[in-house]
Enzyme design. Structure first.
Site, PDB file in Angstrom:
ATOM      1  N   ASN A  12       0.802  -1.213   0.000  1.00  0.00           N
ATOM      2  CA  ASN A  12       0.000   0.000   0.000  1.00  0.00           C
ATOM      3  C   ASN A  12       0.839   1.269   0.000  1.00  0.00           C
ATOM      4  O   ASN A  12       0.291   2.363  -0.186  1.00  0.00           O
ATOM      5  CB  ASN A  12      -0.955  -0.005   1.192  1.00  0.00           C
ATOM      6  CG  ASN A  12      -2.042  -1.056   1.038  1.00  0.00           C
ATOM      7  OD1 ASN A  12      -2.502  -1.311  -0.072  1.00  0.00           O
ATOM      8  ND2 ASN A  12      -2.421  -1.682   2.139  1.00  0.00           N
ATOM      9  N   ASP A  63     -10.801  -5.100  -4.537  1.00  0.00           N
ATOM     10  CA  ASP A  63     -11.593  -6.069  -3.787  1.00  0.00           C
ATOM     11  C   ASP A  63     -13.007  -5.555  -3.542  1.00  0.00           C
ATOM     12  O   ASP A  63     -13.202  -4.364  -3.253  1.00  0.00           O
ATOM     13  CB  ASP A  63     -10.948  -6.356  -2.422  1.00  0.00           C
ATOM     14  CG  ASP A  63      -9.649  -7.124  -2.553  1.00  0.00           C
ATOM     15  OD1 ASP A  63      -9.486  -7.815  -3.577  1.00  0.00           O
ATOM     16  OD2 ASP A  63      -8.818  -7.032  -1.636  1.00  0.00           O
TER      17      ASP A  63
END
Length: 437
Positions: free
Chosen positions: A23, A117
């Site tokens: 991330n 997701d």
């Protein structure tokens, strides 16, 4: 398509080195668009999400060259396109991180709907509000068209209506190439946000308040190249800690940046997982006594997520998997995403005792004697939770759709085999062809 075939019940032990933070790498890769000069990046995880982000950048005209191992050079000097590719954008949520740099440097950006997701609603409003505060015009509903005023973006004060991680990162990057001080309040301050801010500082945009929820970016009209090493992935480190404890192994995780694990280690202790710090390494001792620590008055405790430095939302699925192996009862409270816990039926099918109260809360009673099963990975972290369960279970398990796990964990099967796991990657297409033959 591929699947993992796992023989469980084997302790994972040994040493492993933490990979770079996924991330952090994704916005750091996008930051190359802010300059014509070269970025030299180290410790970049080679996973599906970074591959997709690099493909997006290459489609825009960025020169990408892997040098050795996990190091690469990026140069966006030849970029003239300001519209992101639709098909590539649909692969990852982080595709929208190109919006801030493109808007700041070229005065416009056209962004298709991002993928990622399906763990619940994931708003873009925080990003768009920040761009508006900087003076940009925002048009469109699904496809977003951004345009700066004729004189460019203007430094300002930005208040995030929620501490959105990627919203904060987009605001940071846009402000870095906007001359003057821009203050971002109610900002996200996760380790990956901090890492991006440190890179922007090396590129010439000083950032005050790194690690807090109020940051001031002293933007410049031009940014330079830089060399930067992506920090360790605290989510991966925590995942390996749980893998060791759940299987009864002993593990040393090297280069783990333990300062990013304070809240994580505290919550894991509530499930009986003890760990130690030696320098920059994290140690998980053998023979863990996994027992839930009750609250005062013998009340059922809860593990809940929240904005940094609280327990990360990305680890609620991992903590739930660990709780299946801990003696006692605990409430897992996932506050951020309404679909995150919808994988628990797969663990129940493997023998876990879990009651899903509602989309955000699950009660776990352990320890459960798990057995092998066939499951599918719906998202990155649920996939890791099922991998933990499969390695702790008796018998053979199969996990399908492993590309989801590959999106966040580099060469996970190879690295786990190095710790003693019996795990194989199998092509389901090859199996189908053999059946047909």
């Amino acid at each position: 398509m591929e699947k993992f075939v796992i023989q469980g019940g084997i302790p994972l032990s040994g040493e492993i080195t933490a990979a770079g933070n996924k991330n952090a790498a994704l916005p750091i890769l996008a930051a190359c668009l802010l300059t014509e000069e070269e970025l030299l990046l180290h410790n970049v995880p080679r996973i599906r999400d970074t591959e997709a982000q690099l493909a997006l950048l290459e489609r825009l005209g960025v020169e990408v060259e892997w040098t050795t191992g996990n190091s690469l050079r990026l140069c966006a000097a030849s970029v003239s396109e300001s519209a992101a590719d639709e098909e590539l954008s649909s692969r990852i949520r982080a595709s929208f991180l190109l919006a801030g740099p493109l808007l700041a440097r070229f005065g416009e950006a056209t962004m298709p709907p991002p993928g990622g997701d399906f763990i619940g609603r994931r708003r873009l409003d925080a990003h768009l509000d920040a761009f508006r505060e900087l003076g940009a015009r925002v048009d469109g509903d699904r496809w977003i068209e951004l345009s700066a005023p004729p004189k460019g973006l203007a430094a300002c004060r930005i208040f995030m209506d929620e501490p959105s991680v990627m919203g904060t990162e987009n605001a940071l990057m846009a402000a870095a190439l906007t001359p003057g001080p821009t203050t971002i309040s109610n900002a996200a301050c996760e380790p990956h946000v901090q890492d991006l801010a440190r890179l922007l500082g090396r590129m010439g945009a000083e950032v005050d308040g790194i690690g807090s929820n109020v940051m001031t970016v002293h933007g410049r009209d031009r940014l330079g190249g830089a060399e930067h090493s992506v920090a360790a992935d605290h989510i991966e480190v925590a995942s390996f800690m749980v893998l060791a404890a759940a299987t009864g192994g002993e593990l040393r995780i090297r280069d783990a940046d333990p300062e990013d694990l304070v809240s994580v280690r505290r919550q894991f202790r509530r499930l009986g997982l003890q760990s130690m710090i030696e320098g920059n390494d994290v140690l998980v001792p053998p023979e863990q006594n996994l027992r839930v620590q009750t609250d005062l008055g013998d009340a059922i405790p809860k593990i809940e997520d929240g904005p940094w430095p609280a327990f990360p939302a990305d680890l609620t699925s991992i903590a739930l998997a660990l709780a299946t192996q801990a003696e006692g009862t605990v409430l897992i409270f996932e506050k951020m995403f309404e679909n995150r816990l919808f994988f628990v039926d797969k663990l129940v099918a493997m023998g876990a005792r879990i009651t899903l109260c509602d989309p955000h809360r699950a009660i776990v009673s352990g320890p459960s004697r798990l057995h092998g099963g066939r499951v599918e990975s719906p998202d990155i972290r649920a996939g890791m939770a099922m991998l933990i369960a499969a390695l702790a279970a008796e018998g053979t398990s199969e996990i399908g759709n492993v590309r989801q796990i590959d999106r966040g964990y580099e060469r996970i099967d190879e690295r786990l085999r190095g710790l003693g796991a019996h795990i194989e990657r199998v092509s389901t297409e090859r199996e189908s062809a053999q059946v047909e033959a």
